[in-house]
Design a protein around this motif. Structure first.
Motif, short mmCIF file in Angstrom:
data_model
loop_
_atom_site.label_atom_id
_atom_site.label_comp_id
_atom_site.label_asym_id
_atom_site.label_seq_id
_atom_site.Cartn_x
_atom_site.Cartn_y
_atom_site.Cartn_z
N TYR A 136 0.86 -1.19 0.00
CA TYR A 136 0.00 0.00 0.00
C TYR A 136 0.90 1.24 0.00
O TYR A 136 1.70 1.43 0.91
CB TYR A 136 -0.87 -0.05 1.27
CG TYR A 136 -2.08 0.85 1.28
CD1 TYR A 136 -2.24 1.90 0.39
CD2 TYR A 136 -3.10 0.67 2.22
CE1 TYR A 136 -3.36 2.72 0.42
CE2 TYR A 136 -4.21 1.47 2.26
CZ TYR A 136 -4.34 2.50 1.37
OH TYR A 136 -5.44 3.33 1.39
N ARG A 137 0.72 2.08 -1.03
CA ARG A 137 1.45 3.35 -1.07
C ARG A 137 0.45 4.48 -0.88
O ARG A 137 -0.60 4.50 -1.54
CB ARG A 137 2.17 3.51 -2.41
CG ARG A 137 3.45 2.67 -2.52
CD ARG A 137 4.30 3.03 -3.74
NE ARG A 137 3.52 3.26 -4.93
CZ ARG A 137 3.44 4.44 -5.57
NH1 ARG A 137 4.08 5.48 -5.10
NH2 ARG A 137 2.73 4.56 -6.68
N TYR A 138 0.83 5.40 -0.02
CA TYR A 138 -0.11 6.49 0.29
C TYR A 138 0.66 7.78 0.52
O TYR A 138 1.71 7.78 1.18
CB TYR A 138 -0.89 6.12 1.55
CG TYR A 138 -1.94 7.12 1.97
CD1 TYR A 138 -3.23 7.07 1.45
CD2 TYR A 138 -1.64 8.12 2.90
CE1 TYR A 138 -4.20 7.99 1.85
CE2 TYR A 138 -2.60 9.04 3.30
CZ TYR A 138 -3.88 8.97 2.77
OH TYR A 138 -4.83 9.87 3.15
N ARG A 165 3.53 7.32 3.26
CA ARG A 165 3.41 6.01 3.90
C ARG A 165 3.58 4.91 2.86
O ARG A 165 3.05 5.01 1.74
CB ARG A 165 2.02 5.81 4.53
CG ARG A 165 1.63 6.78 5.62
CD ARG A 165 2.28 6.40 6.95
NE ARG A 165 1.76 7.23 8.01
CZ ARG A 165 2.20 8.48 8.31
NH1 ARG A 165 3.19 8.99 7.60
NH2 ARG A 165 1.67 9.17 9.28
N THR A 166 4.27 3.86 3.28
CA THR A 166 4.28 2.62 2.50
C THR A 166 4.01 1.50 3.49
O THR A 166 4.66 1.44 4.54
CB THR A 166 5.63 2.39 1.81
OG1 THR A 166 5.90 3.52 0.98
CG2 THR A 166 5.57 1.14 0.93
N GLN A 239 -5.10 4.54 10.60
CA GLN A 239 -4.72 4.56 12.02
C GLN A 239 -3.36 5.23 12.23
O GLN A 239 -3.04 5.66 13.34
CB GLN A 239 -4.68 3.13 12.57
CG GLN A 239 -6.06 2.55 12.84
CD GLN A 239 -6.04 1.08 13.20
OE1 GLN A 239 -4.98 0.45 13.20
NE2 GLN A 239 -7.19 0.52 13.49
N THR A 240 -2.55 5.30 11.17
CA THR A 240 -1.22 5.91 11.33
C THR A 240 -1.25 7.42 11.08
O THR A 240 -0.23 8.07 11.21
CB THR A 240 -0.21 5.29 10.34
OG1 THR A 240 -0.56 5.68 9.00
CG2 THR A 240 -0.18 3.79 10.44
N PHE B 233 5.59 -0.83 8.14
CA PHE B 233 5.58 0.46 7.45
C PHE B 233 7.04 0.85 7.14
O PHE B 233 7.68 1.54 7.94
CB PHE B 233 4.91 1.53 8.32
CG PHE B 233 3.42 1.38 8.39
CD1 PHE B 233 2.60 2.01 7.47
CD2 PHE B 233 2.84 0.58 9.36
CE1 PHE B 233 1.22 1.86 7.53
CE2 PHE B 233 1.47 0.43 9.42
CZ PHE B 233 0.65 1.06 8.50
N PRO B 234 7.59 0.39 6.00
CA PRO B 234 8.98 0.74 5.66
C PRO B 234 9.16 2.24 5.45
O PRO B 234 10.27 2.76 5.65
CB PRO B 234 9.25 -0.03 4.37
CG PRO B 234 7.98 -0.69 3.97
CD PRO B 234 6.97 -0.50 5.02
N ASP B 235 8.12 2.92 5.03
CA ASP B 235 8.22 4.38 4.86
C ASP B 235 7.07 5.02 5.62
O ASP B 235 5.90 4.77 5.34
CB ASP B 235 8.13 4.73 3.37
CG ASP B 235 8.36 6.22 3.13
OD1 ASP B 235 8.77 6.91 4.09
OD2 ASP B 235 8.11 6.68 2.00
N ARG B 236 7.45 5.84 6.59
CA ARG B 236 6.41 6.50 7.40
C ARG B 236 6.93 7.87 7.80
O ARG B 236 7.64 8.02 8.78
CB ARG B 236 6.09 5.65 8.63
CG ARG B 236 5.00 6.21 9.50
CD ARG B 236 4.62 5.21 10.58
NE ARG B 236 3.62 5.78 11.48
CZ ARG B 236 2.98 5.09 12.40
NH1 ARG B 236 3.22 3.81 12.53
NH2 ARG B 236 2.10 5.67 13.17
#
Lengths: 327, 278
Positions: A136-138, A165-166, A239-240, B233-236
């Protein structure tokens, strides 16, 4: 095929109470003996003809009550990979229904009667369990707004953020019921099943219960499983992201890839109650005891109870009126 | 039957308590004593109570009102005064209040003593939509009437005073007499329609609560089928881009409600009251 007791010749069944095969006639445990026959549609216990429906894989003989499992409906492409045996007995399932409904005042009188509940049947419902990887890429543009007042002036500070986010997640054994006769929403509500008690398929677990083979195949169910995963993935992603007063998505790309699928039989107790010509279905998860259903209502009881409430409140109102006139 | 009794146990207990209090109330009930008032204010400057300067009443109507007031005054021990004028100089709540209070004070109305227990209703007829009313209270009437009661009375009278002044003033006298003859502790009266309405509402709520037939809620969450119980979450990243601040002046409003309440008249006497338009 049928499982017979080596000691007395009666039909041995899977006993949730004992967690093993049991002969209900002589109480012998693990005394089963597998009997097969060329003539699939004849009871192997009493010889009576049997007429299974197109998707029945195991049924009860109407004459002698023995359970026959149809070999060709649990083999080849219909052979389940996995099974969760019944852990909730029929008696326990009845108690669960009684506990849930005993306080419902509008229920018809016959609903919780032993004779009605005794008609409950244990069914193995076909499910496909999908292992799905989700990538999921956001990204989004977000704002934080803070206000404060000094004297007669109000200040508003707006901070702009870029969110990246990924997410990678493996969704394992996402269940999707493969029965045309079972409503999807009710089957979804019966979840979750405890997969730690799941075994590679063995026919003996089906003895004593009705069985159903899948009427919807895996590829047909895959989009529904992916939709369930996507919905959960969106929730996890959201949620993140918190603390912002507004979030405007710029990239929202959720890719779901099926890794594996398993055909499994999951245990469900089914109770059908007919009231005023309408059938009401109740399901109890045969492993966890979770219950799903919509109860019937007796119009007579609704009127009677409502009249009681209305009558008592009105009478109390008039008495209060008089009391206030006296003091 | 057992289930039915158990289900309504709380309601039956409540009913039994109210029934017990009801029976006790009936046993304790005493016949109401008629209070007899004797006029003790001998300094009042006039016997007249109906001052129809605007001439909206016929002579017969004035006489009927006078007779009515005379009866009611002795029943409730309060002076009841009615004044009608048609004077643009008194257009407005303050002017009406001053006129009413001064009229009451100058004539030394009051059933028990000068400026004592009594009320005055003043109507200033200046055409439909432009007319003013004021209800001035004093002594026990002032203590008995709350602002909401004053406005309720004025609303009732103003509703029809242009078409039927006689009927409206009868209403004023009767309403005042009824309020002053009832004990203030009985002010809370349960209207019959309210009993039926509340019973219907409670019954409806009861049905809606009990009618919930669905059993089974969703007990899975987004993590239920995720391997390891949580997603990776590898990218956050939350990257700060910019910030700006705006300001604005807060507008303050002045003013407030008007009418009603207690005040001291120009003669130095306490009055209550409120006004309206018709």
């Amino acid at each position: 095929m049928i499982f017979k007791c080596r000691n007395c010749g009666a039909n041995t069944v899977w006993s949730p109470e004992h967690d093993r095969m049991c002969c209900p006639h002589c109480d012998s445990l693990d005394s089963e003996e597998l009997i097969t026959n060329e003539n699939q549609y004849q009871c192997l216990s009493c010889g009576a003809p049997m007429e299974p429906k197109p998707y029945d894989s195991a049924i009860k003989c109407e004459h002698c009550g023995a359970y026959t499992i149809f070999d060709e409906r649990i083999s080849g492409k219909y052979e389940p990979h996995l099974v969760i045996p019944f852990k909730v007995s029929k008696q326990k399932a009845k108690e669960i229904i009684r506990e849930q409904f005993e306080k419902k005042i509008f229920l018809p009188s016959g609903f919780l009667k032993e004779a009605s509940l005794d008609k409950m049947e244990g069914d193995y419902i076909p499910f496909f369990l999908f292992d799905i990887h989700c990538h999921y890429r956001y990204s989004a543009r977000a704002k934080k707004v803070r206000s404060w007042t000094v004297g007669d002036t109000q200040y508003t500070e707006t901070s702009i953020y870029q969110i990246y986010r990924t997410m990678d997640a493996d969704f394992n054994r996402v269940p999707t019921d493969a029965s045309q006769t079972m409503p999807d929403n009710e089957m979804d509500l019966l979840e979750p099943f405890d997969y730690s008690a799941m075994y590679p398929f063995q026919p003996k677990f089906m003895s004593g219960f009705r069985g159903e083979l899948y009427s919807i195949d895996g590829p047909t169910l895959e989009p529904r499983a992916k939709a369930k995963v996507r919905k959960d993935a969106v929730t996890l992603m959201q949620q993140t992201i918190s603390g912002y007063s507004s979030v405007v998505p710029e990239c929202d790309d959720c890719q779901c890839q099926t890794q594996n699928e398993n055909y499994a039989l999951l245990p469900v107790w089914n109770y059908t109650y007919t009231y005023r010509g309408k059938q009401y279905q109740f399901r109890v998860n045969g492993e966890t005891g979770k219950m799903v259903g919509k109860a019937p209502m007796s119009i007579g009881k609704i009127i009677g109870c409502s009249a009681t409430v209305f009558g008592l409140i009105t009478a109390m109102g008039y008495m209060m009126q008089t009391i206030m006139g006296v003091f | 039957m057992k289930k039915y009794l158990k289900h309504f146990a709380v309601l039956f207990i409540l009913f039994a308590i109210v029934l017990a209090v009801f029976i006790a109330a009936l046993i304790m009930k005493k016949p109401k004593e008629e209070k007899v008032y004797t006029r003790t204010n001998t300094q009042c400057k006039t016997e007249e109570r109906v001052f129809d300067y605007a001439d909206v009443l016929t002579d017969a109507e004035e006489d009927a009102l006078r007779q009515m007031i005379a009866e009611k005054q002795d029943e409730i021990g309060c002076d009841i005064v009615l004044v009608t004028i048609s004077d643009p100089d008194y257009a407005g709540d303050n002017a009406m209040m001053n006129y009413a209070d001064d009229f009451y004070d100058e004539n030394m109305f009051g059933y028990d003593e000068p400026w004592g227990d009594g009320a005055l209703y003043l109507d200033n007829f200046l055409g439909i939509g432009n007319s003013y009313s004021w209800f001035s209270t004093s002594g026990r009437v002032e203590n008995r009437y709350s602002s909401s009661m004053i406005y309720d009375l004025i609303d009732d009278i103003c509703y029809n005073v242009n078409r039927d002044p006689f009927g409206s003033y009868q209403l004023y006298i009767n309403s005042l007499a009824k309020t002053m003859s009832s004990d203030s502790s009985l002010d809370v009266e349960i209207p019959t329609f309210a009993i039926w309405g509340v019973a219907a509402l409670i019954t409806l709520i009861y049905i809606l609560v009990c009618i919930n037939r669905n059993v089974g809620k969703k007990t899975t969450d987004a993590n239920t089928y995720v391997a390891g119980g949580h997603a990776q979450f590898p990218d956050r990243r939350d990257v700060f881009i910019s910030k700006h601040t705006t300001s604005r002046k807060i507008q303050t409003s002045s003013g407030g409600g008007g009418g009603g309440g207690h005040h001291i008249s120009s003669g130095g006497h306490s009055h209550g009251g409120g006004g309206g338009r018709h």
